[in-house]
Design a protein around this motif. Sequence first.
Motif, mmCIF file in Angstrom:
data_model
loop_
_atom_site.group_PDB
_atom_site.id
_atom_site.type_symbol
_atom_site.label_atom_id
_atom_site.label_comp_id
_atom_site.label_asym_id
_atom_site.label_seq_id
_atom_site.Cartn_x
_atom_site.Cartn_y
_atom_site.Cartn_z
ATOM 1 N N ALA A 168 3.115 1.489 -3.617
ATOM 2 C CA ALA A 168 2.401 0.925 -4.767
ATOM 3 C C ALA A 168 3.077 1.343 -6.075
ATOM 4 O O ALA A 168 3.492 2.498 -6.240
ATOM 5 C CB ALA A 168 0.945 1.382 -4.754
ATOM 6 N N ALA A 214 7.015 -3.464 -4.299
ATOM 7 C CA ALA A 214 5.603 -3.707 -3.986
ATOM 8 C C ALA A 214 5.093 -4.920 -4.759
ATOM 9 O O ALA A 214 4.324 -5.728 -4.223
ATOM 10 C CB ALA A 214 4.776 -2.475 -4.305
ATOM 11 N N SER A 217 0.811 -1.219 0.000
ATOM 12 C CA SER A 217 0.000 0.000 0.000
ATOM 13 C C SER A 217 0.846 1.272 0.000
ATOM 14 O O SER A 217 0.490 2.254 -0.662
ATOM 15 C CB SER A 217 -0.934 -0.008 1.213
ATOM 16 O OG SER A 217 -0.178 -0.060 2.423
#
Length: 334
Positions: free
Chosen positions: A77, A82, A74
């Motif tokens: 991102a 990620a 999160s």
Amino acid sequence: MSQPQSASAPLPTTSSIETFLEENFKKILLLCIAVVAGLGIWGVINYMNRAKAVEAGEAYASAKTVEDLDVVISKYAGTLSAGNALLQKADLLWEQNKKSTSVDALKEFTDKYNQHPFLSQALLALGGKLESTGNRSDAKAIFDRVVSEFPTSDVAAMAQIRLGDLLWADGKEEEAKKIYEGLAAKFPGAANAILDQGQNRLQWIAAKLPTKEVDGPPKPKVEAAATPSIPGMPNFKLNSPTGLSPTIQSPAAGSAPAISVGPNAATSTPITITPSAATSAPVAVPATAMPSPVTPSVPVKSEVPAAPAKPAITVPATSAPNKVEAAAPAKAAQ
């Protein structure tokens, strides 16, 4: 006489380039400023992206749980880290038997990170997980996508083998054999280990190996060994679920104590073990405990044999005491 030469045309005072610069100086200046500003902005963005990528890589390296990976996904991102965190999250969820959530994580990766260098491997893993969860049609579509989008990779060759496995599992052996046999021609640059898998499957089909797992025979029941019995002793089970509760009953006068052993259940009959008189420990009576009727001047000989015989006390015979006859009283003088 020769004609006088005509005077040459006058040279222009300014060139065309100078004229263009004079007319478009402001535009050129603004364009240069824009280029410099663009380069500066690109440099700043590139620096920030690099710094963010480094920070994301450090966060991903320290992530150990699914919750830690969610923070990386999160907060960073779009970064390479990620995407890696999303792949690792799918693996952890699969190990925790959260199969549907693991499949969802892989689908999210293939949708959001279609430029990731591990996209083909992620698609192959997604197809395998869909197949294992019973979604065979969705798995086939994923394997077809890998073969079409990555035709020259080893991952595509593996996806082709999985397509043959799906056909073989459905009982379509001939179609599966065609896939295995054409593997080397369709993927000439594939690794030998992958091509060997196709040849191995051809041998398995020829050997008519079963394609479905069957349960093995039940394990034999192991009976507990019988407890050896002792002559004269009651036969009772020590591993009874109710347990044993030994009690000692107070002995009656002149008898040995009785031991009662029985389960805890109130309805069970206790077992009473009473030692016999022969096995009871002998009691030795010391010689001084019995009074002697003889005089102190006569020695008393006491012999105490070894147990278990009762102690024997021998008292020597003594001479009867001398009788003393008193003289008859004299008659009173008259």
